[in-house]
Design a protein around this motif. Structure first.
Motif, PDB file in Angstrom:
ATOM      1  N   UNK A  27       0.209  10.786   4.651  1.00  0.00           N
ATOM      2  CA  UNK A  27      -0.045  11.032   3.176  1.00  0.00           C
ATOM      3  C   UNK A  27      -0.601   9.930   2.683  1.00  0.00           C
ATOM      4  N   UNK A  28      -0.018   8.780   2.820  1.00  0.00           N
ATOM      5  CA  UNK A  28      -0.504   7.262   2.251  1.00  0.00           C
ATOM      6  C   UNK A  28      -1.653   7.150   2.719  1.00  0.00           C
ATOM      7  N   UNK A  29      -2.093   7.008   4.072  1.00  0.00           N
ATOM      8  CA  UNK A  29      -3.488   6.675   4.605  1.00  0.00           C
ATOM      9  C   UNK A  29      -4.487   7.603   4.617  1.00  0.00           C
ATOM     10  N   UNK A  62      -9.117   2.797  -0.489  1.00  0.00           N
ATOM     11  CA  UNK A  62      -9.134   1.651  -1.028  1.00  0.00           C
ATOM     12  C   UNK A  62      -8.026   1.413  -1.245  1.00  0.00           C
ATOM     13  N   UNK A  63      -7.356   0.174  -0.927  1.00  0.00           N
ATOM     14  CA  UNK A  63      -6.066  -0.355  -1.423  1.00  0.00           C
ATOM     15  C   UNK A  63      -6.006  -1.675  -1.770  1.00  0.00           C
ATOM     16  N   UNK A  64      -5.804  -2.084  -3.161  1.00  0.00           N
ATOM     17  CA  UNK A  64      -5.991  -3.402  -3.867  1.00  0.00           C
ATOM     18  C   UNK A  64      -7.348  -3.884  -3.643  1.00  0.00           C
ATOM     19  N   UNK A  65      -8.274  -3.111  -3.886  1.00  0.00           N
ATOM     20  CA  UNK A  65      -9.713  -3.466  -4.019  1.00  0.00           C
ATOM     21  C   UNK A  65     -10.242  -3.760  -2.434  1.00  0.00           C
ATOM     22  N   UNK A  66      -9.708  -3.270  -1.456  1.00  0.00           N
ATOM     23  CA  UNK A  66     -10.174  -3.387  -0.162  1.00  0.00           C
ATOM     24  C   UNK A  66     -10.255  -1.967   0.557  1.00  0.00           C
ATOM     25  N   UNK A  67     -11.410  -1.863   1.016  1.00  0.00           N
ATOM     26  CA  UNK A  67     -11.698  -0.562   1.648  1.00  0.00           C
ATOM     27  C   UNK A  67     -11.165  -0.409   3.093  1.00  0.00           C
ATOM     28  N   UNK A  68     -10.419   0.671   3.465  1.00  0.00           N
ATOM     29  CA  UNK A  68      -9.840   0.832   4.803  1.00  0.00           C
ATOM     30  C   UNK A  68     -10.356   1.947   5.447  1.00  0.00           C
ATOM     31  N   UNK A  69     -10.931   2.069   6.492  1.00  0.00           N
ATOM     32  CA  UNK A  69     -11.085   3.149   7.190  1.00  0.00           C
ATOM     33  C   UNK A  69     -10.358   3.352   8.643  1.00  0.00           C
TER      34      UNK A  69
END
Length: 166
Positions: free
Chosen positions: A57-59, A122-129
């Motif tokens: 859910x989160x990711x 995007x988490x805390x202005x950082x994009x995660x793939x």
């Protein structure tokens, strides 16, 4: 449509076995630790359940977190961030069941073609793939890892272990 369920055909049985092992544990047994500096058993089991929600859910953005005890799983899970709110056997089984409902839906609705899909968040202005297939495989491996850890604690205490082989 071909789902990914055949690739994880034993996971539902593993979850049932885990729930069966947890259901009869007393508060004293749930406070057992493999080592003094490690989490108590209840926190390890709660962490296992919560991390399903964190990844799926989160990711990945799958629905269902609100139907579990862990609606904010990316940031607040037993063990990881919370060792104060002790969960009893009934609450742990409910957590395992509610979080596994999310897993079940993914096993039934995801296709093999979806496993290579990259999800950008995007988490805390950082994009995660993240890759969908890597997240579900990681969730499965995480469950098995902690089942082994739980079995070590149960075995040392002379308690019935999770039987993943039936």
């Amino acid at each position: 449509m071909t789902s990914i369920r055949p690739a994880y055909s034993k996971w539902p049985a593993y979850n049932r076995a885990l729930c069966g092992a947890v259901a009869g544990l007393s508060a004293e047994q749930l406070n057992l630790r493999p080592l003094e500096e490690r989490w108590p058993l209840w926190a390890t089991i709660g962490h296992l359940a919560c991390q399903r929600v964190s990844g799926l859910c989160g990711l990945l953005g799958e629905p269902g977190a609100e139907d579990t005890p862990f609606p904010n799983a990316l940031y607040h899970c037993p063990g990881d961030e919370d060792l104060e709110h002790v969960l009893n056997a009934e609450a742990l089984v409910a957590a395992l069941d509610s979080t596994f409902a999310i897993v079940e839906r993914c096993l039934d609705t995801w296709t093999p073609e979806m496993l290579s899909e990259q999800i950008r968040r995007t988490f805390d202005d950082e994009e995660v793939v993240v890759v969908r297939g890597e997240v579900i495989a990681g969730a499965f491996a995480h469950d098995i890892y902690h089942c082994a850890e739980i079995n070590e604690i149960l075995g040392r205490a002379g308690l019935p272990q999770i039987n993943l082989w039936t």
